[in-house]
Design a protein around this motif. Sequence first.
Motif, PDB file in Angstrom:
ATOM      1  N   GLU A  55     -10.907 -11.977   8.162  1.00 37.11           N
ATOM      2  CA  GLU A  55      -9.507 -12.376   8.268  1.00 37.11           C
ATOM      3  C   GLU A  55      -8.657 -11.123   8.474  1.00 37.11           C
ATOM      4  OE1 GLU A  55      -8.398 -15.273   8.493  1.00 37.11           O
ATOM      5  OE2 GLU A  55      -9.788 -16.651   7.529  1.00 37.11           O
ATOM      6  N   PRO A  56      -8.026 -10.979   9.637  1.00 35.28           N
ATOM      7  CA  PRO A  56      -7.175  -9.816   9.854  1.00 35.28           C
ATOM      8  C   PRO A  56      -5.818 -10.023   9.180  1.00 35.28           C
ATOM      9  CG  PRO A  56      -7.108 -11.216  11.775  1.00 35.28           C
ATOM     10  CD  PRO A  56      -8.063 -11.877  10.808  1.00 35.28           C
ATOM     11  N   PHE A  57      -5.137  -8.922   8.900  1.00 34.99           N
ATOM     12  CA  PHE A  57      -3.759  -9.042   8.443  1.00 34.99           C
ATOM     13  C   PHE A  57      -2.931  -7.943   9.086  1.00 34.99           C
ATOM     14  CE2 PHE A  57      -6.035  -6.532   5.262  1.00 34.99           C
ATOM     15  CZ  PHE A  57      -5.175  -5.477   4.973  1.00 34.99           C
ATOM     16  N   ARG A  58      -1.636  -8.149   9.134  1.00 35.04           N
ATOM     17  CA  ARG A  58      -0.752  -7.258   9.863  1.00 35.04           C
ATOM     18  C   ARG A  58      -0.644  -5.893   9.189  1.00 35.04           C
ATOM     19  NH1 ARG A  58       4.685 -10.623  10.242  1.00 35.04           N
ATOM     20  NH2 ARG A  58       4.318 -10.490   7.996  1.00 35.04           N
ATOM     21  N   VAL A  59      -0.398  -4.875   9.994  1.00 35.17           N
ATOM     22  CA  VAL A  59      -0.262  -3.520   9.476  1.00 35.17           C
ATOM     23  C   VAL A  59       0.944  -3.400   8.555  1.00 35.17           C
ATOM     24  CG1 VAL A  59       1.142  -2.646  11.386  1.00 35.17           C
ATOM     25  CG2 VAL A  59      -0.391  -1.081  10.160  1.00 35.17           C
ATOM     26  N   THR A  60       1.904  -4.304   8.663  1.00 40.34           N
ATOM     27  CA  THR A  60       3.095  -4.281   7.822  1.00 40.34           C
ATOM     28  C   THR A  60       2.904  -5.016   6.502  1.00 40.34           C
ATOM     29  OG1 THR A  60       3.905  -6.207   9.043  1.00 40.34           O
ATOM     30  CG2 THR A  60       4.700  -4.038   9.757  1.00 40.34           C
ATOM     31  N   ASP A  61       1.700  -5.553   6.275  1.00 41.48           N
ATOM     32  CA  ASP A  61       1.432  -6.324   5.059  1.00 41.48           C
ATOM     33  C   ASP A  61       0.512  -5.566   4.107  1.00 41.48           C
ATOM     34  OD1 ASP A  61       2.922  -8.419   6.037  1.00 41.48           O
ATOM     35  OD2 ASP A  61       1.183  -9.553   6.760  1.00 41.48           O
ATOM     36  N   SER A  62       0.606  -5.929   2.829  1.00 40.78           N
ATOM     37  CA  SER A  62      -0.402  -5.525   1.863  1.00 40.78           C
ATOM     38  C   SER A  62      -1.609  -6.448   2.007  1.00 40.78           C
ATOM     39  CB  SER A  62       0.161  -5.616   0.441  1.00 40.78           C
ATOM     40  OG  SER A  62       1.223  -4.701   0.265  1.00 40.78           O
ATOM     41  N   PRO A  63      -2.796  -6.051   1.539  1.00 47.09           N
ATOM     42  CA  PRO A  63      -3.975  -6.920   1.677  1.00 47.09           C
ATOM     43  C   PRO A  63      -3.761  -8.254   0.974  1.00 47.09           C
ATOM     44  CG  PRO A  63      -4.624  -4.688   1.059  1.00 47.09           C
ATOM     45  CD  PRO A  63      -3.136  -4.750   0.923  1.00 47.09           C
ATOM     46  N   SER A  80       2.876   2.253   6.590  1.00 44.37           N
ATOM     47  CA  SER A  80       2.279   0.964   6.291  1.00 44.37           C
ATOM     48  C   SER A  80       2.017   0.836   4.793  1.00 44.37           C
ATOM     49  CB  SER A  80       0.963   0.817   7.054  1.00 44.37           C
ATOM     50  OG  SER A  80       0.226  -0.287   6.564  1.00 44.37           O
ATOM     51  N   PRO A  81       2.103  -0.386   4.238  1.00 52.53           N
ATOM     52  CA  PRO A  81       1.733  -0.592   2.833  1.00 52.53           C
ATOM     53  C   PRO A  81       0.284  -0.231   2.530  1.00 52.53           C
ATOM     54  CG  PRO A  81       2.967  -2.473   3.656  1.00 52.53           C
ATOM     55  CD  PRO A  81       2.651  -1.608   4.841  1.00 52.53           C
ATOM     56  N   THR A  82      -0.549  -0.154   3.577  1.00 49.92           N
ATOM     57  CA  THR A  82      -1.946   0.233   3.366  1.00 49.92           C
ATOM     58  C   THR A  82      -2.220   1.662   3.856  1.00 49.92           C
ATOM     59  OG1 THR A  82      -2.537  -0.856   5.453  1.00 49.92           O
ATOM     60  CG2 THR A  82      -2.843  -2.119   3.421  1.00 49.92           C
ATOM     61  N   GLY A  83      -1.159   2.439   4.091  1.00 53.19           N
ATOM     62  CA  GLY A  83      -1.332   3.844   4.443  1.00 53.19           C
ATOM     63  C   GLY A  83      -1.834   4.047   5.859  1.00 53.19           C
ATOM     64  N   LEU A  97      -5.504   2.773   2.011  1.00 57.41           N
ATOM     65  CA  LEU A  97      -5.400   2.139   0.705  1.00 57.41           C
ATOM     66  C   LEU A  97      -6.659   1.337   0.418  1.00 57.41           C
ATOM     67  CD1 LEU A  97      -3.291   1.518  -1.655  1.00 57.41           C
ATOM     68  CD2 LEU A  97      -3.096  -0.715  -0.532  1.00 57.41           C
ATOM     69  N   ALA A  98      -7.312   1.647  -0.694  1.00 56.83           N
ATOM     70  CA  ALA A  98      -8.485   0.909  -1.161  1.00 56.83           C
ATOM     71  C   ALA A  98      -9.645   0.922  -0.181  1.00 56.83           C
ATOM     72  CB  ALA A  98      -8.116  -0.540  -1.501  1.00 56.83           C
ATOM     73  N   ALA A  99      -9.586   1.808   0.842  1.00 54.11           N
ATOM     74  CA  ALA A  99     -10.649   1.899   1.854  1.00 54.11           C
ATOM     75  C   ALA A  99     -11.022   0.515   2.371  1.00 54.11           C
ATOM     76  CB  ALA A  99     -11.880   2.602   1.285  1.00 54.11           C
ATOM     77  N   GLY A 100      -9.999  -0.301   2.664  1.00 54.80           N
ATOM     78  CA  GLY A 100     -10.223  -1.700   2.992  1.00 54.80           C
ATOM     79  C   GLY A 100     -10.465  -1.963   4.462  1.00 54.80           C
ATOM     80  N   ILE A 101     -11.066  -3.106   4.752  1.00 57.61           N
ATOM     81  CA  ILE A 101     -11.286  -3.564   6.126  1.00 57.61           C
ATOM     82  C   ILE A 101     -10.102  -4.448   6.507  1.00 57.61           C
ATOM     83  CG2 ILE A 101     -12.823  -4.780   7.707  1.00 57.61           C
ATOM     84  CD1 ILE A 101     -15.070  -4.327   5.629  1.00 57.61           C
ATOM     85  N   ARG A 102      -9.244  -3.982   7.409  1.00 61.15           N
ATOM     86  CA  ARG A 102      -8.095  -4.789   7.842  1.00 61.15           C
ATOM     87  C   ARG A 102      -8.427  -5.650   9.052  1.00 61.15           C
ATOM     88  NH1 ARG A 102      -3.582  -4.590  11.055  1.00 61.15           N
ATOM     89  NH2 ARG A 102      -3.938  -2.468  11.843  1.00 61.15           N
ATOM     90  N   GLU A 103      -9.304  -5.152   9.913  1.00 61.51           N
ATOM     91  CA  GLU A 103      -9.751  -5.921  11.071  1.00 61.51           C
ATOM     92  C   GLU A 103     -11.208  -5.585  11.351  1.00 61.51           C
ATOM     93  OE1 GLU A 103      -7.397  -5.696  14.632  1.00 61.51           O
ATOM     94  OE2 GLU A 103      -5.536  -5.359  13.524  1.00 61.51           O
ATOM     95  N   TYR A 104     -11.942  -6.580  11.828  1.00 56.64           N
ATOM     96  CA  TYR A 104     -13.281  -6.353  12.369  1.00 56.64           C
ATOM     97  C   TYR A 104     -13.566  -7.476  13.355  1.00 56.64           C
ATOM     98  CZ  TYR A 104     -18.332  -6.102  12.847  1.00 56.64           C
ATOM     99  OH  TYR A 104     -19.603  -6.034  13.369  1.00 56.64           O
ATOM    100  N   SER A 105     -13.855  -7.100  14.604  1.00 54.22           N
ATOM    101  CA  SER A 105     -14.049  -8.105  15.652  1.00 54.22           C
ATOM    102  C   SER A 105     -15.139  -7.666  16.622  1.00 54.22           C
ATOM    103  CB  SER A 105     -12.744  -8.338  16.411  1.00 54.22           C
ATOM    104  OG  SER A 105     -12.335  -7.157  17.090  1.00 54.22           O
ATOM    105  N   ILE A 106     -15.722  -8.655  17.285  1.00 51.68           N
ATOM    106  CA  ILE A 106     -16.683  -8.450  18.366  1.00 51.68           C
ATOM    107  C   ILE A 106     -16.142  -9.159  19.601  1.00 51.68           C
ATOM    108  CG2 ILE A 106     -19.047  -8.779  19.175  1.00 51.68           C
ATOM    109  CD1 ILE A 106     -18.886  -6.911  16.810  1.00 51.68           C
ATOM    110  N   ASN A 107     -15.923  -8.397  20.688  1.00 53.26           N
ATOM    111  CA  ASN A 107     -15.367  -8.964  21.919  1.00 53.26           C
ATOM    112  C   ASN A 107     -14.107  -9.784  21.645  1.00 53.26           C
ATOM    113  OD1 ASN A 107     -17.409  -7.769  23.349  1.00 53.26           O
ATOM    114  ND2 ASN A 107     -18.627  -9.623  23.569  1.00 53.26           N
ATOM    115  N   GLY A 108     -13.292  -9.283  20.714  1.00 52.78           N
ATOM    116  CA  GLY A 108     -12.039  -9.949  20.383  1.00 52.78           C
ATOM    117  C   GLY A 108     -12.169 -11.124  19.444  1.00 52.78           C
TER     118      GLY A 108
END
Length: 314
Positions: free
Chosen positions: A43-51, A3-6, A27-38
């Motif tokens: 804002e999520p982004f795909r594992v194949t994308d850079s932030p 992944s571009p974000t490791g 990469l950058a210890a970033g938050i790619r997803e965070y959700s409660i009960n879905g």
Amino acid sequence: MTSPTGDQYELALTSEGAHARAVITQLAAGIREYSINGIDLVEPFRVTDSPPMGAGIVLAPWPNRVRDGVWEHAGETQQLALTEPARHNAIHGLLRFTPYRELERGVEALRLGATVYPQPGYRFLLDTEVEYRLAADGLEVTHRIRNAGDGAAPVALGAHPYLRLGETPVDELVLRLSAATHIDVDERLNPVGESPVDDTEYDLRGGVPVGRLRLDDGFGGSLVVDGVVEHSLTAPDGRSVSVWGDEQFRYVQVFTPRSFPGGTAHDDSGTRLAVAVEPMTAPADALNSGAGLRWVQPGETWTARWGIRHRGIV
């Protein structure tokens, strides 16, 4: 495929009838997803994308901009790399494109580390850590920066989360900032002063729909209540998500791009409105102004905490 974000670190917690899930990137210890009960709270982004537009990344050892990448230390001019070339600035610190290393991992908590090595424009040695922990009411983030060098080091921190409330249109969310001052800037978004928000378009203390805002603006003078600063987004149905910080996070940047990628939270087509609420311990150009800057002594560890809270979501 890498992944571009490791590496991707998934955290999960079920508490009081709510299932929390977060994905943190190497990469950058970033938050790619965070959700409660879905329900996505960032804002999520795909594992194949850079932030996209810096989504979720850690900003260290300074947030925001340094004018021309130039500042003075011990009577010598320091020149940082110009990482925002269009505006001729250095932006968002030195770890934006750095892979963090795993220090400790559990089901609901994660601790990552990265070293800032001496380099042109910033000749200090820092050991940094970021700890993410899921709790019943949100995601808690703890930063620790240890000065591993032999001279005092200037340090500030920030983060770059884009908030949302599931599929509620972002333009319908009401943004409330606890900030009493606006950081006035020039055409390159570098500070030229600080003004009270009273009776101006920048007074967001009472709440303004995000759809009315066009901001890439810093704010200060945040109100501290019981040791915490808090800024919130509220949906028409009363649900809310907020960014909070300890009393060291007295500054915040709000960015409302209309060109954030993705038509909806999970659609990779088109662009749309998004809102970043970026907690910061110092404003832009703090290496020059000294505002909010922390000088960490050799061997000292500086700790700062912030997080994302939710209300009305079960």
